[in-house]
Design a protein around this motif. Structure first.
Motif, PDB file in Angstrom:
ATOM      1  N   GLU A 245       0.830  -1.204   0.000  1.00  0.00           N
ATOM      2  CA  GLU A 245       0.000   0.000   0.000  1.00  0.00           C
ATOM      3  C   GLU A 245       0.863   1.251   0.000  1.00  0.00           C
ATOM      4  N   ARG A 246       2.001   1.180   0.689  1.00  0.00           N
ATOM      5  CA  ARG A 246       2.918   2.327   0.626  1.00  0.00           C
ATOM      6  C   ARG A 246       3.397   2.548  -0.802  1.00  0.00           C
ATOM      7  N   GLU A 247       3.633   1.463  -1.516  1.00  0.00           N
ATOM      8  CA  GLU A 247       4.104   1.597  -2.896  1.00  0.00           C
ATOM      9  C   GLU A 247       3.023   2.218  -3.773  1.00  0.00           C
ATOM     10  N   VAL A 248       1.777   1.765  -3.601  1.00  0.00           N
ATOM     11  CA  VAL A 248       0.690   2.334  -4.389  1.00  0.00           C
ATOM     12  C   VAL A 248       0.486   3.798  -4.028  1.00  0.00           C
ATOM     13  N   PHE A 249       0.603   4.109  -2.743  1.00  0.00           N
ATOM     14  CA  PHE A 249       0.502   5.508  -2.324  1.00  0.00           C
ATOM     15  C   PHE A 249       1.611   6.337  -2.960  1.00  0.00           C
ATOM     16  N   ASP A 250       2.817   5.790  -2.957  1.00  0.00           N
ATOM     17  CA  ASP A 250       3.968   6.527  -3.475  1.00  0.00           C
ATOM     18  C   ASP A 250       3.819   6.793  -4.971  1.00  0.00           C
ATOM     19  N   LEU A 251       3.450   5.786  -5.710  1.00  0.00           N
ATOM     20  CA  LEU A 251       3.516   5.894  -7.168  1.00  0.00           C
ATOM     21  C   LEU A 251       2.199   6.321  -7.804  1.00  0.00           C
ATOM     22  N   PHE A 252       1.070   6.124  -7.122  1.00  0.00           N
ATOM     23  CA  PHE A 252      -0.216   6.505  -7.702  1.00  0.00           C
ATOM     24  C   PHE A 252      -0.935   7.583  -6.891  1.00  0.00           C
ATOM     25  N   GLY A 253      -0.553   7.793  -5.660  1.00  0.00           N
ATOM     26  CA  GLY A 253      -1.214   8.804  -4.858  1.00  0.00           C
ATOM     27  C   GLY A 253      -2.512   8.352  -4.225  1.00  0.00           C
TER      28      GLY A 253
ATOM     29  N   GLY B 162       9.829  13.699 -15.371  1.00  0.00           N
ATOM     30  CA  GLY B 162       9.523  14.392 -14.128  1.00  0.00           C
ATOM     31  C   GLY B 162       9.114  15.830 -14.388  1.00  0.00           C
ATOM     32  N   ARG B 163       8.729  16.509 -13.322  1.00  0.00           N
ATOM     33  CA  ARG B 163       8.209  17.867 -13.476  1.00  0.00           C
ATOM     34  C   ARG B 163       9.292  18.914 -13.302  1.00  0.00           C
ATOM     35  N   PHE B 164      10.346  18.601 -12.562  1.00  0.00           N
ATOM     36  CA  PHE B 164      11.390  19.595 -12.311  1.00  0.00           C
ATOM     37  C   PHE B 164      12.475  19.457 -13.357  1.00  0.00           C
ATOM     38  N   SER B 165      13.321  20.485 -13.428  1.00  0.00           N
ATOM     39  CA  SER B 165      14.481  20.404 -14.304  1.00  0.00           C
ATOM     40  C   SER B 165      15.488  19.419 -13.714  1.00  0.00           C
ATOM     41  N   ARG B 166      16.405  18.970 -14.556  1.00  0.00           N
ATOM     42  CA  ARG B 166      17.419  18.030 -14.073  1.00  0.00           C
ATOM     43  C   ARG B 166      18.267  18.668 -12.989  1.00  0.00           C
ATOM     44  N   ALA B 167      18.564  19.952 -13.133  1.00  0.00           N
ATOM     45  CA  ALA B 167      19.375  20.609 -12.114  1.00  0.00           C
ATOM     46  C   ALA B 167      18.640  20.631 -10.782  1.00  0.00           C
TER      47      ALA B 167
ATOM     48  N   PRO C  41       4.734   9.151  -9.799  1.00  0.00           N
ATOM     49  CA  PRO C  41       5.304   8.915 -11.128  1.00  0.00           C
ATOM     50  C   PRO C  41       4.543   7.932 -12.004  1.00  0.00           C
ATOM     51  N   LEU C  42       3.790   7.004 -11.455  1.00  0.00           N
ATOM     52  CA  LEU C  42       3.153   6.030 -12.338  1.00  0.00           C
ATOM     53  C   LEU C  42       1.786   6.489 -12.826  1.00  0.00           C
TER      54      LEU C  42
ATOM     55  N   ASN D  29      11.882  13.391   0.227  1.00  0.00           N
ATOM     56  CA  ASN D  29      11.586  14.790  -0.084  1.00  0.00           C
ATOM     57  C   ASN D  29      11.115  14.962  -1.536  1.00  0.00           C
ATOM     58  N   TYR D  30      10.640  13.892  -2.130  1.00  0.00           N
ATOM     59  CA  TYR D  30      10.198  13.972  -3.523  1.00  0.00           C
ATOM     60  C   TYR D  30       8.918  14.803  -3.595  1.00  0.00           C
ATOM     61  N   ALA D  31       8.896  15.764  -4.471  1.00  0.00           N
ATOM     62  CA  ALA D  31       7.768  16.695  -4.499  1.00  0.00           C
ATOM     63  C   ALA D  31       7.182  16.844  -5.893  1.00  0.00           C
ATOM     64  N   GLU D  32       7.436  15.885  -6.775  1.00  0.00           N
ATOM     65  CA  GLU D  32       6.957  16.034  -8.147  1.00  0.00           C
ATOM     66  C   GLU D  32       5.666  15.275  -8.384  1.00  0.00           C
TER      67      GLU D  32
END
Lengths: 267, 240
Positions: free
Chosen positions: A155-163, A195-200, A186-187, A180-183
């Motif tokens: 469930e943590r994985e589904v929360f992480d990747l699907f919200g 991703g949503r942020f620049s590579r930098a 991802p799935l 600290n991932y804030a984008e």
């Protein structure tokens, strides 16, 4: 009769169509019109657990489908999912004691996200896939950790990747992506590949992550005597202190402040 | 030992007459050759570089299939120990070469940087394989697009994964780089800003340049000017 069996060995065994029909017909020529698979009879054979579910839960049980030849799929009302799964696990005629997998699917285009519970009954040697559809504006479903402990990390994985938020989960944090991932998640189909942020910015945030902040003293003390570690801290036994309250889990939208998990142990 | 090494040719002890014994034994080359007197620092360069390049201890940072090839390189068939990589040093503080073998996700980036920071100078870094060098096929949200955005890299080894010969070739390029070093340059070469620890090697604009639409792999050439490649010489460049 014998000739028919020889010519169509599966004809007597599968009165309904299956997902392998197209495979058995062989490849299609490029100039041949597309086959009308809808005309193939797709009556779903009965499944004892689905019949029982309909008898017990009635309206809460939705569509019953057959995938890939022999995988029975049943859709369940999200509000009743814990009741349904508890029944499937506890009832003597079902005994789905093994949660093989808990995952989710996003078909994109604004369609609801499906949470998938893949069950296996070792007692009856029977498989069942239970699905719950969650609209994108209400991604909440009750946690099944009380039923199967293996659902914790899944469930943590589904929360992480699907919200998808699992209410009642003991420790709903990100598990694969950095704390600290804030984008976002991802799935999801609407998530951009890079991703949503620049590579930098991604690099800066990645190196700004202090790994130690996300582990307790006990977890950091790899290879040390747990008793010694406990005495060095506040005297409580290692692992006793709760990591974080479930409601203090990172916000799905996520930012740096919400990702900071409070330290359970004293320094 | 190094009889034919051009670095050592013509090197003698100060007041070269003391090397008469050696000249008879070893010939015109070698540490105690019969060349004219020269500066002590030159000889020290050679001795230091010789010992450094023949006792490179790798720090294996294996995260994917490249690590399998790295293990094969250390096994008896290819035997890295022939070249002085006698011991895989699993502690960064006792290691000389960081071999990053495999893809590095952003979640692992601070770990890689920490391990690099923990290594003692002098230290070198090998980026082994397409993923470590450029992100490879993983041009997605979770993957570092080349570890040279995180830590300075001395040698990139192409391949997916590179064969053990490739890794050994890369390590020999490190040896070649060491061979050409000068102690007098070390103040420049080895200077490390303590404030740089834990931070990306590349600036923001440089990272954006390195991680363009086609990835880091198209930028790792001399033309781009973004990656320093000119200092690395091939082992074939050894003089006879």
């Amino acid at each position: 009769m014998a000739d028919e069996t020889l010519s169509h060995p599966d004809a007597s065994r599968t009165p309904h169509g299956s997902a392998f029909d197209a495979v058995e017909q062989g490849p299609r020529r490029s100039d041949e019109p597309a086959r009308d698979l809808a005309s193939v009879p797709t009556a779903v054979p009965s499944h004892p657990s689905v019949a029982a579910l309909r008898a017990v839960f009635g309206e809460a049980i939705g569509a019953h489908q057959l995938h890939a030849g022999d995988q029975h799929v049943v859709f369940v009302d999200a509000a009743r999912i814990v009741d349904v799964l508890e029944y499937l696990q506890q009832d003597a005629d079902q005994q789905y004691a093994f949660l093989l997998d808990l995952t989710a699917v996003d078909y994109g285009g604004g369609k609801p996200i499906q949470v998938v519970y893949q069950l296996w009954s070792m007692a009856h040697h029977r498989s069942l896939r239970v699905k719950v559809e969650l609209p994108l504006n209400a991604l909440d479903v009750a946690s099944v950790v009380p039923l199967w402990k293996t659902a914790d990390w899944l469930e943590r994985e589904v929360f992480d990747l699907f919200g998808v938020t699992f209410t009642g989960h003991p420790d709903l944090r990100r598990i694969l992506m950095p704390e600290n991932y804030a984008e976002g998640h991802p799935l999801r189909k609407d998530f951009p590949l890079r991703g949503r942020f620049s590579r930098a910015e991604q690099t800066r945030r990645a190196l700004g992550l202090h790994v130690e902040d996300n582990y307790t003293d006990f977890e950091m003390g790899v290879g040390r005597d747990p008793q010694l570690v406990a005495e060095e801290s506040d005297g409580s036994l290692p692992g006793d202190a709760p990591r974080a309250a479930p409601d203090a889990a990172p916000d799905p939208a996520g930012d740096e402040t919400s990702a900071a998990v409070p330290q359970a142990e004293s320094e | 030992m190094g009889v034919n090494d051009p670095e050592a040719t013509g090197v003698s002890l100060p007041g070269g007459g003391t090397s008469a014994r050696a000249s008879g034994d070893v010939g015109s080359g070698g540490l105690f050759g019969t060349g004219g007197p020269t500066f002590l620092t030159t000889k020290l360069d050679w001795v230091v570089n010789w010992s450094r390049r023949n006792s490179l201890w790798p720090m294996p940072f294996g995260t994917a299939c490249c690590a399998i090839e790295m293990m094969a390189s250390a096994a008896s068939n290819y035997d890295l120990a022939r070249f002085g990589m006698e011991r895989m040093s699993f502690s960064p503080r006792q290691a000389d070469v960081l071999i990053c073998a495999g893809r590095v996700p952003y979640k692992l980036a601070p770990v890689l940087r920490r391990i690099y920071d923990q290594m003692m100078q002098p230290k070198w870094v090998i980026s082994m394989g397409a993923c470590a060098s450029s992100g490879g096929v993983f041009d997605n949200y979770s993957m570092v697009q080349g570890i040279d955005t995180i830590v300075p890299v001395d040698v990139y080894i192409p391949g997916c994964p590179p064969r053990p010969e490739g890794l050994i070739y890369g390590l020999m390029m490190i040896q070649e780089k060491i061979r050409q070093e000068r102690l007098s340059d070390h103040a420049i070469n080895r200077a490390e800003d303590p404030l740089a620890a834990g931070h990306p090697r590349a600036s923001e604009s440089e990272i954006e340049g390195l991680t363009g639409p086609f990835g880091n792999s198209t930028r790792q050439n001399r033309v781009s000017g973004l990656v320093e490649t000119s200092r690395i010489a091939r082992p074939d460049d050894r003089l006879p």
